[in-house]
Write a protein that holds these residues in place. Sequence first.
Motif, PDB file in Angstrom:
ATOM      1  N   ARG A   7       0.839  -1.073   0.082  1.00  0.00           N
ATOM      2  CA  ARG A   7      -0.039  -0.130   0.168  1.00  0.00           C
ATOM      3  C   ARG A   7       0.892   1.163  -0.315  1.00  0.00           C
ATOM      4  O   ARG A   7       1.841   1.205   0.682  1.00  0.00           O
ATOM      5  CB  ARG A   7      -0.964   0.084   1.319  1.00  0.00           C
ATOM      6  N   LEU A   8       0.645   2.558  -0.972  1.00  0.00           N
ATOM      7  CA  LEU A   8       1.307   3.308  -0.842  1.00  0.00           C
ATOM      8  C   LEU A   8       1.067   4.196   0.287  1.00  0.00           C
ATOM      9  O   LEU A   8      -0.229   4.457   0.593  1.00  0.00           O
ATOM     10  CB  LEU A   8       1.024   4.016  -2.310  1.00  0.00           C
ATOM     11  N   THR A   9       2.143   5.000   0.812  1.00  0.00           N
ATOM     12  CA  THR A   9       1.600   6.200   1.605  1.00  0.00           C
ATOM     13  C   THR A   9       0.949   7.326   0.918  1.00  0.00           C
ATOM     14  O   THR A   9       0.979   7.518  -0.297  1.00  0.00           O
ATOM     15  CB  THR A   9       3.007   6.563   2.261  1.00  0.00           C
ATOM     16  N   PRO A  10       0.217   8.049   1.610  1.00  0.00           N
ATOM     17  CA  PRO A  10      -0.579   9.176   1.070  1.00  0.00           C
ATOM     18  C   PRO A  10       0.563  10.135   0.399  1.00  0.00           C
ATOM     19  O   PRO A  10       0.078  10.418  -0.785  1.00  0.00           O
ATOM     20  CB  PRO A  10      -0.993   9.982   2.226  1.00  0.00           C
ATOM     21  N   GLU A  11       1.822  10.376   0.532  1.00  0.00           N
ATOM     22  CA  GLU A  11       2.723  11.149  -0.070  1.00  0.00           C
ATOM     23  C   GLU A  11       3.079  10.323  -1.370  1.00  0.00           C
ATOM     24  O   GLU A  11       3.202  10.877  -2.623  1.00  0.00           O
ATOM     25  CB  GLU A  11       4.015  11.487   0.550  1.00  0.00           C
ATOM     26  N   GLU A  12       3.258   8.971  -1.228  1.00  0.00           N
ATOM     27  CA  GLU A  12       3.690   8.309  -2.503  1.00  0.00           C
ATOM     28  C   GLU A  12       2.373   8.348  -3.447  1.00  0.00           C
ATOM     29  O   GLU A  12       2.863   8.567  -4.636  1.00  0.00           O
ATOM     30  CB  GLU A  12       3.988   6.940  -2.138  1.00  0.00           C
ATOM     31  N   ARG A  13       1.383   7.872  -3.133  1.00  0.00           N
ATOM     32  CA  ARG A  13       0.190   8.086  -3.851  1.00  0.00           C
ATOM     33  C   ARG A  13      -0.049   9.710  -4.663  1.00  0.00           C
ATOM     34  O   ARG A  13      -0.197   9.608  -5.823  1.00  0.00           O
ATOM     35  CB  ARG A  13      -1.150   8.042  -3.125  1.00  0.00           C
ATOM     36  N   ARG A  14       0.256  10.526  -3.797  1.00  0.00           N
ATOM     37  CA  ARG A  14       0.079  11.964  -4.480  1.00  0.00           C
ATOM     38  C   ARG A  14       1.304  12.269  -5.448  1.00  0.00           C
ATOM     39  O   ARG A  14       1.087  12.450  -6.516  1.00  0.00           O
ATOM     40  CB  ARG A  14       0.231  12.931  -3.225  1.00  0.00           C
ATOM     41  N   GLU A  15       2.405  11.720  -5.148  1.00  0.00           N
ATOM     42  CA  GLU A  15       3.494  11.825  -6.094  1.00  0.00           C
ATOM     43  C   GLU A  15       3.092  11.002  -7.246  1.00  0.00           C
ATOM     44  O   GLU A  15       3.283  11.369  -8.509  1.00  0.00           O
ATOM     45  CB  GLU A  15       4.858  11.307  -5.521  1.00  0.00           C
ATOM     46  N   GLN A  16       2.727   9.751  -7.264  1.00  0.00           N
ATOM     47  CA  GLN A  16       2.342   9.059  -8.395  1.00  0.00           C
ATOM     48  C   GLN A  16       1.265   9.770  -9.188  1.00  0.00           C
ATOM     49  O   GLN A  16       1.277   9.864 -10.639  1.00  0.00           O
ATOM     50  CB  GLN A  16       1.715   7.606  -7.866  1.00  0.00           C
ATOM     51  N   LEU A  17       0.209  10.377  -8.485  1.00  0.00           N
ATOM     52  CA  LEU A  17      -0.735  11.088  -9.300  1.00  0.00           C
ATOM     53  C   LEU A  17       0.000  12.257 -10.055  1.00  0.00           C
ATOM     54  O   LEU A  17      -0.767  12.644 -11.261  1.00  0.00           O
ATOM     55  CB  LEU A  17      -1.957  11.297  -8.433  1.00  0.00           C
ATOM     56  N   LEU A  18       0.537  13.001  -9.225  1.00  0.00           N
ATOM     57  CA  LEU A  18       1.254  14.060  -9.879  1.00  0.00           C
ATOM     58  C   LEU A  18       2.180  13.716 -11.266  1.00  0.00           C
ATOM     59  O   LEU A  18       2.145  14.222 -12.285  1.00  0.00           O
ATOM     60  CB  LEU A  18       2.341  14.852  -9.119  1.00  0.00           C
ATOM     61  N   ASP A  19       2.797  12.570 -11.205  1.00  0.00           N
ATOM     62  CA  ASP A  19       3.545  11.979 -12.339  1.00  0.00           C
ATOM     63  C   ASP A  19       2.913  11.717 -13.491  1.00  0.00           C
ATOM     64  O   ASP A  19       3.150  11.905 -14.570  1.00  0.00           O
ATOM     65  CB  ASP A  19       4.378  10.888 -11.779  1.00  0.00           C
ATOM     66  N   LEU A  20       1.454  11.103 -13.045  1.00  0.00           N
ATOM     67  CA  LEU A  20       0.670  10.686 -14.164  1.00  0.00           C
ATOM     68  C   LEU A  20       0.199  12.156 -14.863  1.00  0.00           C
ATOM     69  O   LEU A  20      -0.165  12.157 -16.114  1.00  0.00           O
ATOM     70  CB  LEU A  20      -0.698  10.001 -13.614  1.00  0.00           C
ATOM     71  N   GLY A  21       0.042  13.127 -14.000  1.00  0.00           N
ATOM     72  CA  GLY A  21      -0.333  14.346 -14.807  1.00  0.00           C
ATOM     73  C   GLY A  21       0.445  15.136 -15.537  1.00  0.00           C
ATOM     74  O   GLY A  21       0.161  15.657 -16.576  1.00  0.00           O
ATOM     75  N   VAL A  22       1.419  14.863 -15.281  1.00  0.00           N
ATOM     76  CA  VAL A  22       2.938  15.397 -15.951  1.00  0.00           C
ATOM     77  C   VAL A  22       2.963  14.593 -17.149  1.00  0.00           C
ATOM     78  O   VAL A  22       3.106  15.081 -18.301  1.00  0.00           O
ATOM     79  CB  VAL A  22       4.125  15.440 -15.365  1.00  0.00           C
ATOM     80  N   ARG A  23       2.897  13.386 -17.190  1.00  0.00           N
ATOM     81  CA  ARG A  23       2.959  12.422 -18.290  1.00  0.00           C
ATOM     82  C   ARG A  23       1.685  13.047 -19.256  1.00  0.00           C
ATOM     83  O   ARG A  23       1.928  13.144 -20.517  1.00  0.00           O
ATOM     84  CB  ARG A  23       2.528  11.060 -18.071  1.00  0.00           C
ATOM     85  N   LEU A  24       0.458  13.109 -18.872  1.00  0.00           N
ATOM     86  CA  LEU A  24      -0.543  13.449 -19.561  1.00  0.00           C
ATOM     87  C   LEU A  24      -0.394  14.825 -19.980  1.00  0.00           C
ATOM     88  O   LEU A  24      -0.776  15.262 -21.324  1.00  0.00           O
ATOM     89  CB  LEU A  24      -2.027  13.321 -18.729  1.00  0.00           C
ATOM     90  N   LEU A  25       0.222  15.827 -19.340  1.00  0.00           N
ATOM     91  CA  LEU A  25       0.316  17.216 -20.026  1.00  0.00           C
ATOM     92  C   LEU A  25       1.386  17.005 -21.142  1.00  0.00           C
ATOM     93  O   LEU A  25       1.289  18.106 -22.132  1.00  0.00           O
ATOM     94  CB  LEU A  25       0.997  18.000 -18.660  1.00  0.00           C
ATOM     95  N   ALA A  26       2.303  16.021 -21.168  1.00  0.00           N
ATOM     96  CA  ALA A  26       2.962  16.142 -22.294  1.00  0.00           C
ATOM     97  C   ALA A  26       2.249  16.060 -23.704  1.00  0.00           C
ATOM     98  O   ALA A  26       2.903  16.373 -24.769  1.00  0.00           O
ATOM     99  CB  ALA A  26       4.033  14.985 -22.244  1.00  0.00           C
ATOM    100  N   GLU A  27       1.042  15.474 -23.623  1.00  0.00           N
ATOM    101  CA  GLU A  27       0.146  14.990 -24.653  1.00  0.00           C
ATOM    102  C   GLU A  27      -0.906  15.730 -24.947  1.00  0.00           C
ATOM    103  O   GLU A  27      -1.499  15.859 -25.920  1.00  0.00           O
ATOM    104  CB  GLU A  27       0.177  13.626 -24.834  1.00  0.00           C
ATOM    105  N   ARG A  28      -1.437  16.382 -23.829  1.00  0.00           N
ATOM    106  CA  ARG A  28      -2.788  17.236 -23.705  1.00  0.00           C
ATOM    107  C   ARG A  28      -2.547  18.415 -23.264  1.00  0.00           C
ATOM    108  O   ARG A  28      -1.396  18.872 -22.555  1.00  0.00           O
ATOM    109  CB  ARG A  28      -3.804  16.619 -22.920  1.00  0.00           C
ATOM    110  N   SER A  29      -3.197  19.440 -23.452  1.00  0.00           N
ATOM    111  CA  SER A  29      -3.493  20.737 -22.976  1.00  0.00           C
ATOM    112  C   SER A  29      -3.656  20.744 -21.515  1.00  0.00           C
ATOM    113  O   SER A  29      -4.286  19.607 -21.007  1.00  0.00           O
ATOM    114  CB  SER A  29      -4.470  21.769 -23.663  1.00  0.00           C
ATOM    115  N   LEU A  30      -3.438  21.812 -20.580  1.00  0.00           N
ATOM    116  CA  LEU A  30      -3.767  21.697 -19.447  1.00  0.00           C
ATOM    117  C   LEU A  30      -5.302  21.580 -19.103  1.00  0.00           C
ATOM    118  O   LEU A  30      -5.968  21.040 -18.225  1.00  0.00           O
ATOM    119  CB  LEU A  30      -3.296  22.974 -18.712  1.00  0.00           C
ATOM    120  N   GLU A  31      -5.849  22.099 -20.034  1.00  0.00           N
ATOM    121  CA  GLU A  31      -7.356  22.147 -20.114  1.00  0.00           C
ATOM    122  C   GLU A  31      -8.101  20.791 -20.151  1.00  0.00           C
ATOM    123  O   GLU A  31      -9.370  20.486 -19.668  1.00  0.00           O
ATOM    124  CB  GLU A  31      -7.857  23.313 -20.995  1.00  0.00           C
ATOM    125  N   GLU A  32      -7.416  20.087 -21.268  1.00  0.00           N
ATOM    126  CA  GLU A  32      -7.830  18.578 -21.297  1.00  0.00           C
ATOM    127  C   GLU A  32      -7.628  17.590 -20.084  1.00  0.00           C
ATOM    128  O   GLU A  32      -8.213  16.561 -20.050  1.00  0.00           O
ATOM    129  CB  GLU A  32      -7.094  18.024 -22.580  1.00  0.00           C
TER     130      GLU A  32
END
Length: 195
Positions: A7-32
């Motif tokens: 089980r991920l710690t809350p900080e690890e989960r938050r970091e994982q979600l941010l990493d995913l957000g940044v990966r999505l940002l490479a291909e999509r606009s912020l609005e998307e």
Amino acid sequence: MASDRRRLTPEERREQLLDLGVRLLAERSLEEISIDVLAAEAGVSRGLLYHYFGDKSAFREAVVRRAAADLVEQTAPPSVGDPVERLRHSVTAYVDFVDANWAGYRSLLRGAASDPALKAVYDEAFGQLGERVFSADTGLIPDTPAARLVVRGWQAMTEQLVLAWKSGESEVSRGQLLDLLVDALPALAVTLPAE
């Protein structure tokens, strides 16, 4: 049979979600990149995202802050070597970053033009990138008020030329673009008044 998953710690989960957000940002606009999109991509509930980020604006700011930190980190020059080659390394990494994160980079610039929180993130990253010219002891340009103004102008020119190149507004090759950007700063430095 025991599971290898922990089980991920809350900080690890938050970091994982941010990493995913940044990966999505490479291909999509912020609005998307909405809370719904991220929740679907991450396989988590919207409520969990709101728990970690509060609201959509805070989530977008966190993603942009992470992307800006990645830009600053990825463009760090080598700590030793010829000053012009160190500059070339940083400029090449910057062009590569914009090229690889085109949709997100453009939306960051649009967002910074209208959102004070995103503008603050952009200004902070812009400042860190410019400060390197002086703090990295490159020997390219003296640390004076006039030099700082010239570096800010060079940074703005660099950004605009890279955007125009990436948009296809110029037939300049990548190599020609890099040469132009790298050669411009030392050329500007020789015009500085003696202090």
